[in-house]
Design a protein around this motif. Structure first.
Motif, PDB file in Angstrom:
ATOM      1  N   GLN A 236      13.515  53.273  23.062  1.00 15.92           N
ATOM      2  CA  GLN A 236      12.517  52.206  23.050  1.00 15.92           C
ATOM      3  C   GLN A 236      13.286  50.894  22.978  1.00 15.92           C
ATOM      4  OE1 GLN A 236       9.586  52.805  19.991  1.00 15.92           O
ATOM      5  NE2 GLN A 236       8.864  50.717  20.155  1.00 15.92           N
TER       6      GLN A 236
ATOM      7  N   PRO B 248      14.862  47.609  22.025  1.00 19.67           N
ATOM      8  CA  PRO B 248      14.728  46.913  20.739  1.00 19.67           C
ATOM      9  C   PRO B 248      14.441  45.438  20.924  1.00 19.67           C
ATOM     10  CG  PRO B 248      17.044  47.226  21.238  1.00 19.67           C
ATOM     11  CD  PRO B 248      16.275  47.788  22.398  1.00 19.67           C
ATOM     12  N   LEU B 249      13.181  45.128  21.218  1.00 19.62           N
ATOM     13  CA  LEU B 249      12.829  43.743  21.533  1.00 19.62           C
ATOM     14  C   LEU B 249      12.036  43.104  20.400  1.00 19.62           C
ATOM     15  CD1 LEU B 249      11.547  44.434  25.158  1.00 19.62           C
ATOM     16  CD2 LEU B 249      13.819  43.676  24.487  1.00 19.62           C
TER      17      LEU B 249
ATOM     18  N   PHE C  65      24.087  49.103  24.441  1.00 20.59           N
ATOM     19  CA  PHE C  65      23.202  50.245  24.230  1.00 20.59           C
ATOM     20  C   PHE C  65      21.760  49.873  24.517  1.00 20.59           C
ATOM     21  CE2 PHE C  65      21.167  53.064  20.767  1.00 20.59           C
ATOM     22  CZ  PHE C  65      20.929  54.085  21.679  1.00 20.59           C
TER      23      PHE C  65
ATOM     24  N   PRO D 190      18.431  51.685  23.735  1.00 26.83           N
ATOM     25  CA  PRO D 190      17.803  52.852  23.108  1.00 26.83           C
ATOM     26  C   PRO D 190      16.562  53.286  23.875  1.00 26.83           C
ATOM     27  CG  PRO D 190      18.116  51.065  21.533  1.00 26.83           C
ATOM     28  CD  PRO D 190      18.325  50.499  22.892  1.00 26.83           C
TER      29      PRO D 190
END
Lengths: 234, 323
Positions: free
Chosen positions: B82, B84-85, B78, B80
């Motif tokens: 934004q 997810p870092l 997935f 998203p």
């Protein structure tokens, strides 16, 4: 779960927060140790631990404020929540990482007792009892901190919220001195984190208190899991 | 591979997703199209188990996402909206973390190397994510989704923030992934899905407006042609003349751009080229054409079109039923 634990530990040391925690913890404990034992030439450590316990209120939120608030702000929680990891596993990983930091630093600060034992008589029963109580109280505070952090996406809200709750839990015991009603005092005494702690300072291993601290810890970790479950549903 | 049936997500009184059903076959690339706030992200978040639905079921690879989230999540990669870092990690550390998090069993070195090569981030593996540009971050986000080689890939607006060259690269990448993955990608850019997807699902205000093969949607879109034409002449009379030209469905004055000349929007009937008759009609009146261009359909126009088509179909159906 281990992956999250590892990342969490790493992040304590790649950001200033871990170092700040260790520095403040050791400074506070070293200062109060010197003040309560070396200065007055006493080997009674109960006052030292009491001061340390109040210092926890401010120090431990440093460890927990980021745990979930930061993940939520940067949306990285989406990675964790869509990965094949259970919610309790995720919360426990965060808890153990914060606990490792806390426990490690507490162990380092316990070295103070060695030079003291060379020059004076240390009441080891009291010292050990207090140390165990410190570990238990630390666990309780961390779980409360993690719970508050899961409620917000702002680290500072999380830390001040935690400080507020912890302060309230401690002050409850102080109220005992000004309340007349015996029943109310009994209840306050029962819920107070501080009163539960007193037996340990006499070197008594209070099993009831251990259960009490462990239960608070479990309840707040469970509530953190529920926060995430509830957010999925609303 | 993915089955969504009667999915509903309600926030209070507002329906973010209102009774959506569609399924995606193995190796299919589905474009999920809709304006902002249509319910694309909500649907994707439910699909990945990040949110739960109010009612309805979602199955990935035959596994119910709600009943056995652990197994279902293993099948999904997935990205998203934004990415997810963890910005305080290096790219390599981050990918290794994701590898551990997903409990991968593939050869670590080899697999991560492959993922980095496919997403073209091999040259930034040693850099802190904090210091990467938005395009690179987006690609690290895509790499993260690819770790573990999941069968289903879900990309929420994968090309946002990329420059045109990168957009083309990412589109090619997604098209290549489609050969052995099932891919759902969301976007609000029409040409993007046309370029990549086999099938397009259009969603508006939580409801599916269209679910068609890409070619069919394109036909719907290009059916009625829209022109913008600048004509020098008195507005009211020009407009009347325009409306009189056979094949013209609609003509509107848009505004005065230069002295004495106005811009008009003309929509023609499907399959009729009105440009020649337009020229001769205006030439006869001595009103010169200063400019004429075909206007691409915006997503909003597509919705209007599709919904018009939808209501017509329904009305036709009702008429048939009555008869």
């Amino acid at each position: 779960m281990f992956a999250i634990y590892k990342r969490e530990m790493r992040s304590y040391f790649t950001t200033p927060i871990g170092y700040v925690f260790i520095a403040v913890f050791l400074a506070a404990s070293g200062f109060s140790f010197a003040l309560t034992t070396l200065q007055v030439q006493s080997s009674d450590v109960s006052l030292y631990f009491q001061i340390l316990m109040f210092a926890y209120i401010v120090i431990l939120p440093l460890l927990t404020m980021k745990t979930f608030a930061e993940e939520r702000r940067t949306r990285t929680e989406q990675l964790l929540l869509t990965a094949p990891v259970s919610l309790p596993g995720m919360v426990m990983a965060k808890f153990f990482a914060a606990f490792t930091m806390f426990f490690g630093t507490l162990l380092v600060s316990s070295l103070y007792f060695y030079p003291m034992s060379l020059y004076g008589d240390v009441n080891w029963a009291r010292a050990w009892g207090s140390l165990i109580a410190m570990v238990l109280i630390g666990m309780t505070f961390i779980s409360i901190g993690i719970f508050v952090s899961s409620l917000t996406e702002n680290q500072f809200t999380a830390s001040f919220g935690t400080i507020g709750i912890l302060l309230a839990l401690m002050i409850v015991a102080m109220l005992n001195n000004i309340i007349d009603s015996y029943a109310v005092r009994l209840v306050l005494d029962w819920v107070s984190i501080y009163s539960r702690y007193m037996n340990f300072t006499y070197g008594i291993f209070d099993f009831g208190a251990v259960v009490y601290y462990a239960s608070i810890c479990v309840v707040f970790l469970f509530l953190s899991v529920r926060v995430f479950e509830k957010r999925r549903w609303s | 591979m993915i089955e969504i049936s009667h999915l509903v997500k309600r926030y209070g009184a507002k329906f973010a997703v209102d009774d959506i059903s569609f399924s995606v076959g193995k190796g299919e690339i589905v474009g999920f199209l809709g304006p902002n706030g249509a319910g694309k992200s909500t649907t994707m978040n439910i699909l990945t188990g990040y949110l739960s639905s109010t009612s309805g079921t979602v199955k990935v690879g035959g596994i119910d996402v709600l009943e056995s989230p652990y197994e279902a999540k293993k099948l999904i990669g997935f990205l998203p909206e934004q990415p997810p870092l963890y910005v305080d990690m290096k790219v390599d550390e981050y990918l290794n973390f994701v590898y551990d998090l997903k409990k991968c069993t593939l050869n670590r070195e080899k697999h991560l190397k492959e993922v980095c090569e496919v997403t073209k981030i091999a040259d930034v593996r040693g850099r802190l994510i904090k210091n990467l540009s938005k395009g690179y971050r987006q690609r690290v986000g895509i790499a993260q989704a690819l770790v573990g080689n999941p069968k289903v890939l879900i990309f929420d607006e994968p090309t946002v923030g990329l420059d045109p060259k990168q957009i083309i690269e990412i589109r090619n990448l997604i098209r290549n992934l489609g050969s052995d993955h099932t891919v759902i990608l969301s976007t609000h850019i029409l040409p993007e899905v046309q370029a990549v997807a086999d099938r397009i699902v259009i969603i508006n205000q939580g409801k599916i407006v269209a679910d068609e093969k890409t070619e069919n949607i394109t036909r719907v879109v290009e059916d009625g042609r829209l022109y913008s034409v600048k004509i020098c002449g008195p507005q009211r009379e020009v407009l009347a003349t325009l409306k009189g030209i056979p094949g013209v469905l609609r003509a509107d004055a848009v505004g005065e751009r230069e002295l004495d000349s106005f811009t008009y929007h003309i929509e023609s009937e499907p399959g009729v080229d009105v440009r020649k008759s337009l020229f001769f009609a205006l030439a006869a009146k001595n009103w010169p054409i200063l400019g004429l261009e075909a206007v691409g359909m915006s997503l909003e126009d597509v919705f209007v079109k599709l919904m018009e088509a939808d209501t017509k179909k329904k009305m036709a159906g009702e008429r048939r039923n009555r008869a």
